[in-house]
Each structure stands twice: as C-alpha cells, then as structure tokens.
Design an enzyme around this catalytic site. Structure first.
Site, PDB file in Angstrom:
ATOM      1  CD  GLU A  72      -5.069   5.579   2.740  1.00 14.95           C
ATOM      2  OE1 GLU A  72      -5.449   4.517   2.191  1.00 14.95           O
ATOM      3  OE2 GLU A  72      -4.279   6.380   2.186  1.00 14.95           O
ATOM      4  CG  HIS A  99      -1.743   1.204   1.399  1.00 20.01           C
ATOM      5  ND1 HIS A  99      -1.476   2.160   2.366  1.00 20.01           N
ATOM      6  CD2 HIS A  99      -2.833   1.657   0.722  1.00 20.01           C
ATOM      7  CE1 HIS A  99      -2.354   3.127   2.276  1.00 20.01           C
ATOM      8  NE2 HIS A  99      -3.190   2.861   1.295  1.00 20.01           N
ATOM      9  CD  GLU A 157      -2.573   2.604  -3.718  1.00 16.33           C
ATOM     10  OE1 GLU A 157      -3.122   3.735  -3.716  1.00 16.33           O
ATOM     11  OE2 GLU A 157      -2.961   1.656  -2.990  1.00 16.33           O
ATOM     12  CG  HIS A 158      -0.244   6.185  -0.722  1.00 15.34           C
ATOM     13  ND1 HIS A 158      -0.790   7.320  -0.180  1.00 15.34           N
ATOM     14  CD2 HIS A 158      -1.186   5.214  -0.577  1.00 15.34           C
ATOM     15  CE1 HIS A 158      -2.002   7.062   0.280  1.00 15.34           C
ATOM     16  NE2 HIS A 158      -2.254   5.784   0.069  1.00 15.34           N
TER      17      HIS A 158
END
Length: 423
Positions: A140, A65, A68-69
C-alpha cells in the site's frame, strides 16, 4: 439522552455520554434505506510522541495506520468477513488526526453495530499476523509512493513544517513500519482507544436506546487513561520554500502551502480558513479567472484548508505548465488583499457558497458521520457550521490572509514529468 436541535436546517442530533466516557451521536434519517455507523478514535498519524502512565514514548511513523489495519483481525476470524456475510459494506481510514472504522447497511444494523463495537475495543495481535500485515501495508505504501498527488501533498507539508509530525506521510514508509510488533500496537491501543477517546456516530434508521444499550454492554466498563501528546516546538515560518520531485506525469502538478498560526478554536478556524482560501483564489474570484484565461490554471485547481493539533495551513493545488507563475500570482494577491483589505462582495459570495457546500454534504449519511467526527474532535457538532459561518466576519478572514502574506510563510511542492534520462 440530549437532543441538539437545528430547526433552520431541519436537523437534530441525539446524544449521550456513557459512564465509561464513550460519546454517542445519532442523526435520524427516517426516509433513508441505508444506515451508516462510524466508531472513530482521536488518534492519527501525528500522534507518534506521547506520555502514558508517566513514561515517554516515541513510536514509529505509520503506527496509527498500521493499527487500523490490524484492528479487523479477531481471535475467531476477521471482522471484514463478518460484515460482508451480513451484506454490509465496511471500511476504515486513518488521517493525520483520527482513525475511523465504519459500515453501511440496509438490514441487520444491530448485528453489524455489535461487530463494530467489539472489534475496535478488543485488540488481537500476534507476532504472525503482525508480520504478515507488514507485507500488505508495504505494498500500500508503494502504491502511495507512486501517486503524484500524494507525493505533492507530502512534499508541501515537508516544505511547511520542520518539526511537527504532520510532515510525515500518514502511512509512514516501508522502513518505519518494520519495527512494529504486538507490544507497540497494544501500547497505542491502550493509550488512544480508551472509550473516552472514542466517539460512536450513527446516521439513518435506528432506535437510540438500543444503540446505547449495546454500547454499554460491549465497550469496556471503565476508561483507561488517555496518552498526553507532544508535537514539538514548530518554528513560525515555513521550513523550505520549494520542493521538487519527478514522476511519470504528463503535466506538472503543484501544491502551494500557506502556513498558519496554531488555532485557538479549531472548528471556527477551519471554517474561517476555508473562506480565506476561497477569497484569495477560489473559482469565483477574479484571480482564478485571470489565471484560467492565461492557461496557467485549469479545472483541477482547488483551494483547501485544514487544522490539526499544533497547526493549520491552506493548500492551493492543481496542474500547471508554470507552477512558479501561479505561486507568484497567488502571493501577489495575498499581498494586495493584506494591504487593501477584502472586497465585501467577494466575502459574502464565498460565505454563501461555503454554506451551500456544507448543506450538500449534510445530505449524505457517510458525510454526516465524517463531519461529526471532525467537528467533535474540534469541540463542536457537525451542524454548527450554519451558526458559526454567521459569526465569521471579513476581518476574521483578512487575519488569515495577512498571516499568509508575511515573508517566509509559503512553500511550493511541484511534481514534474521525469526527464528523459530518468524515464
């Protein structure tokens, strides 16, 4: 180019594989005003233990994740801003099993496609931009931690699995992302973002030859070695029968998981598992109607099933004032069907409903791309659902149910309202 035709669905997939291993799938929609494109990596949150070039690596949870960012960051700017300047709508997601980058546009498709292909295959990480991202992703994670449905989902997977990394939240935690640096991000990109581990999917209006030529020009000429993954040895039974959390909810939220065996044919197992969950307590079953009439279930209830490398499970979720009573009713139904067999009328009705669900998904270009990514990483194509559903018999569905009915195969996660002292 190879064309895979589905005349009974009035669909086709144009496909080819580049010399570097990149698989390309294009689904024409000549009457669509929008075109959707996705570049997906067979790399998800569960892939945190692997061997690359003979060396074993155990990377921190949440790395997929985080990567991905950071992939949107480029040396000359940010890919998100470039997409927006062209009028496109970009986004990305990380699941347990994949990371996908995508955009939707009504014009300048090839300009957008070039941005997508370039930023996903060209990493740019610095100490400064990685450190900055930790704060953003930490926020997040905090928002995820405040979502009762997410906490129930993580809880039920923790209850079902004691070893497999599917039990860990996709985003990791604020503590697990702290050690991430450019070196480990480059390691994961090298191990899993090789062209042979990526698929490009387009749905809408396009010229196939032009898509292929652009992919050949922009993506690496050769494919690096893909990392070999390790998910550990997971026990057959569920790890913990019950997990309870307290949050700011007005009514208890629950997820009941049924641990399944490791699928030999993931795509087939996905469809047959979905049918099994719906046959047990789908919204057309007697059990659901009974629990609904008693006020134990409402329209939030949903049966689901998903497969992943090294495992599979069914999850029944919803809201109820008495989750334990719902659990007992579903487990009793599992035992009844396991002993008496499956009603053929129920099975036929559920299969027809499943066919209709996939037909509806096929009408949405973004859903087609996601379906194709999921199917491709499971060894199939997105429109195979019609033929595969025809091969599934009631005995196949019954095998799932009998497995779930065995002792120790379920776990219940409940998020209850905070007690007065906690509020």
């Amino acid at each position: 180019m190879t064309t895979i035709s589905y005349p009974h669905l009035d669909e086709c997939i144009q496909t080819t594989v580049l010399d570097n291993g990149l698989r390309i799938y294009c689904v024409p929609r000549t009457d669509s005003a929008k075109t959707f494109a996705m570049l997906a990596a067979d790399f998800g949150s569960i892939d945190c233990s692997f061997t690359l070039d003979g060396q074993k690596h155990d990377v921190t949870p949440g790395i997929a994740h985080f990567l991905e960012h950071k992939m949107f960051e480029e040396e000359d700017g940010n890919a998100l801003q470039k997409f927006t300047a062209l009028g496109a709508q970009p986004n990305a997601f990380t699941s347990h099993t994949m990371t996908a980058y995508h955009f939707t546009c009504t014009s300048r498709f090839y300009d957008c496609l070039e941005i997508l292909l370039r930023f996903v295959t060209t990493p740019y990480f610095t100490e400064e931009n990685v450190a900055k991202e930790k704060g953003i992703i930490g926020q997040e994670i905090g928002m995820l931690d405040d979502r009762p449905s997410w906490q129930a989902y993580v809880g039920v997977l923790e209850g079902l699995y004691s070893v497999h990394p599917v039990r860990i939240s996709v985003a990791g935690s604020k503590q697990t992302i702290e050690p991430i640096d450019p070196e480990v991000l480059n390691l994961c990109h090298r191990g899993f973002y090789s062209p042979a581990n990526l698929i490009l999917i387009v749905c809408g209006q396009y010229q196939f030859e032009r898509v292929v030529a652009m992919a050949e020009r922009i993506t690496p000429k050769k494919s690096a070695r893909i990392a070999a993954r390790d998910y550990g040895q997971e026990p057959e039974q569920a790890a913990v029968p019950y997990i309870e959390k307290h949050m700011a909810v007005s009514r208890p939220l629950f997820m009941l998981g049924c641990k399944d065996s490791i699928p030999k044919q993931p795509y087939w197992a996905q469809l047959s598992g979905e049918l099994a969950a719906d046959c047990v307590c789908g919204k057309s079953t007697v059990l659901y109607d009974t629990l609904y009439q008693k006020g134990l279930l409402d329209r939030t209830f949903d049966p689901d099933y998903f497969t992943f490398s090294g495992g599979a499970c069914a999850i029944f979720s919803g809201e109820s004032d008495n989750p334990q009573a719902v659990r007992e009713a579903i487990e009793a139904e599992l035992q009844r069907i396991a002993a008496e067999g499956l009603d053929e009328a129920v099975f036929r009705r559920v299969k027809k409903a499943a066919y209709g669900k996939y037909i509806r998904r096929s009408n949405d270009a973004s859903e087609v791309c996601r379906m194709q990514a999921e199917a491709c990483f499971s060894g199939a194509q997105c429109f195979d659902f019609a033929d595969v559903l025809q091969t599934i018999r009631s005995e196949d569905v019954l095998r799932h149910i009998r497995h779930w009915a065995q002792e120790g195969m379920t776990s219940l996660a409940v998020v209850k309202p905070k007690k007065e002292a906690e509020a």
